[in-house]
Design a protein around this motif. Sequence first.
Motif, short mmCIF file in Angstrom:
data_model
loop_
_atom_site.label_atom_id
_atom_site.label_comp_id
_atom_site.label_asym_id
_atom_site.label_seq_id
_atom_site.Cartn_x
_atom_site.Cartn_y
_atom_site.Cartn_z
N ARG A 16 0.87 -1.19 0.00
CA ARG A 16 0.00 0.00 0.00
C ARG A 16 0.89 1.22 0.00
O ARG A 16 1.94 1.24 0.64
CB ARG A 16 -0.91 0.01 1.23
N ARG A 17 0.43 2.25 -0.71
CA ARG A 17 1.23 3.46 -0.85
C ARG A 17 0.33 4.68 -0.97
O ARG A 17 -0.64 4.66 -1.72
CB ARG A 17 2.08 3.34 -2.12
N TYR A 18 0.67 5.74 -0.25
CA TYR A 18 0.02 7.04 -0.40
C TYR A 18 0.76 7.79 -1.50
O TYR A 18 1.99 7.78 -1.55
CB TYR A 18 0.10 7.82 0.92
N VAL A 19 0.03 8.43 -2.40
CA VAL A 19 0.64 9.18 -3.49
C VAL A 19 0.78 10.64 -3.05
O VAL A 19 -0.22 11.35 -2.91
CB VAL A 19 -0.21 9.11 -4.78
N PRO A 20 2.01 11.11 -2.81
CA PRO A 20 2.18 12.49 -2.35
C PRO A 20 1.90 13.50 -3.47
O PRO A 20 2.05 13.21 -4.65
CB PRO A 20 3.65 12.54 -1.92
N TYR A 21 1.47 14.69 -3.06
CA TYR A 21 1.18 15.74 -4.04
C TYR A 21 2.41 16.16 -4.81
O TYR A 21 2.31 16.65 -5.94
CB TYR A 21 0.50 16.93 -3.35
N SER A 22 3.59 15.92 -4.26
CA SER A 22 4.83 16.27 -4.98
C SER A 22 5.03 15.39 -6.22
O SER A 22 5.83 15.73 -7.09
CB SER A 22 6.04 16.13 -4.05
N ASP A 23 4.29 14.29 -6.34
CA ASP A 23 4.41 13.42 -7.51
C ASP A 23 3.41 13.74 -8.62
O ASP A 23 3.42 13.10 -9.67
CB ASP A 23 4.27 11.95 -7.10
N VAL A 75 -4.64 6.66 -2.09
CA VAL A 75 -4.00 5.54 -1.41
C VAL A 75 -4.15 4.36 -2.36
O VAL A 75 -5.27 4.03 -2.76
CB VAL A 75 -4.63 5.24 -0.04
N LEU A 76 -3.03 3.77 -2.73
CA LEU A 76 -3.02 2.68 -3.71
C LEU A 76 -2.70 1.36 -3.05
O LEU A 76 -1.88 1.30 -2.12
CB LEU A 76 -1.96 2.96 -4.79
N GLU A 77 -3.33 0.32 -3.55
CA GLU A 77 -2.97 -1.04 -3.20
C GLU A 77 -2.38 -1.66 -4.45
O GLU A 77 -3.03 -1.65 -5.50
CB GLU A 77 -4.18 -1.82 -2.72
N ALA A 100 -8.45 4.69 -1.68
CA ALA A 100 -8.91 5.93 -1.05
C ALA A 100 -8.43 7.09 -1.91
O ALA A 100 -7.43 6.98 -2.61
CB ALA A 100 -8.37 6.07 0.37
N ARG A 101 -9.18 8.18 -1.87
CA ARG A 101 -8.86 9.33 -2.73
C ARG A 101 -9.11 10.61 -1.95
O ARG A 101 -10.10 10.74 -1.22
CB ARG A 101 -9.74 9.29 -3.97
N GLY A 102 -8.21 11.58 -2.15
CA GLY A 102 -8.39 12.90 -1.58
C GLY A 102 -9.68 13.52 -2.10
O GLY A 102 -10.03 13.35 -3.26
N ALA A 103 -10.40 14.21 -1.21
CA ALA A 103 -11.67 14.85 -1.58
C ALA A 103 -11.72 16.23 -0.94
O ALA A 103 -12.66 16.58 -0.21
CB ALA A 103 -12.85 14.00 -1.13
N ALA A 104 -10.68 17.02 -1.20
CA ALA A 104 -10.55 18.33 -0.56
C ALA A 104 -11.67 19.27 -0.94
O ALA A 104 -12.18 19.25 -2.07
CB ALA A 104 -9.20 18.94 -0.95
N THR A 105 -12.07 20.08 0.02
CA THR A 105 -13.02 21.18 -0.20
C THR A 105 -12.38 22.43 0.38
O THR A 105 -11.37 22.36 1.08
CB THR A 105 -14.37 20.90 0.49
N SER A 106 -12.98 23.58 0.13
CA SER A 106 -12.40 24.83 0.63
C SER A 106 -12.37 24.86 2.16
O SER A 106 -11.45 25.43 2.75
CB SER A 106 -13.16 26.04 0.09
N ASP A 107 -13.35 24.25 2.81
CA ASP A 107 -13.36 24.27 4.27
C ASP A 107 -12.68 23.04 4.89
O ASP A 107 -12.41 23.01 6.08
CB ASP A 107 -14.79 24.41 4.82
N ARG A 108 -12.39 22.02 4.07
CA ARG A 108 -11.69 20.81 4.54
C ARG A 108 -10.61 20.42 3.52
O ARG A 108 -10.79 19.47 2.75
CB ARG A 108 -12.66 19.66 4.74
N PRO A 109 -9.49 21.12 3.50
CA PRO A 109 -8.47 20.87 2.48
C PRO A 109 -7.82 19.49 2.58
O PRO A 109 -7.26 19.01 1.60
CB PRO A 109 -7.44 21.98 2.71
N GLY A 110 -7.91 18.82 3.73
CA GLY A 110 -7.32 17.50 3.89
C GLY A 110 -8.33 16.37 3.82
O GLY A 110 -8.01 15.24 4.15
N ALA A 111 -9.55 16.66 3.39
CA ALA A 111 -10.59 15.63 3.35
C ALA A 111 -10.23 14.53 2.36
O ALA A 111 -9.60 14.78 1.33
CB ALA A 111 -11.94 16.25 2.96
#
Length: 132
Positions: A16-23, A75-77, A100-111
Amino acid sequence: MATRNGRDVGTMVVHRRYVPYSDAHYAGDLVDGAYSLKLFGDVATEMCIVTDGDEGLFASYSDVQFRQPVRAGDVLEVSCTLAKVGTRSRVLDLVVTVVARGAATSDRPGAAEVLDPPLVATTATGTVVVPG
């Protein structure tokens, strides 16, 4: 995580691996397809260690298919299943799934959200070789 049962067809290794925004390389936080291929190399290396006690070498890919986008914040498997055993070659079925996938909103940037069902992003068949 690996099932340690030697060279049995069906042996599986999963990372399992999280894909960082730097990639991210493209609009919409997309990552390039080579990202999945790199992960396939990592999981195939562990498979060779599990089956043969050696890191092995990737010889070829066939039938690589990019089915869904991979994005920063995912988040990748990554799974590798031993499909065929030759004298020195091993044929592997490889899959990258977005769980899993990031689902950011203006009030929840880390959602983020867990995907149910997960998305199959990339599939391939790979051949590795190990010492005789």
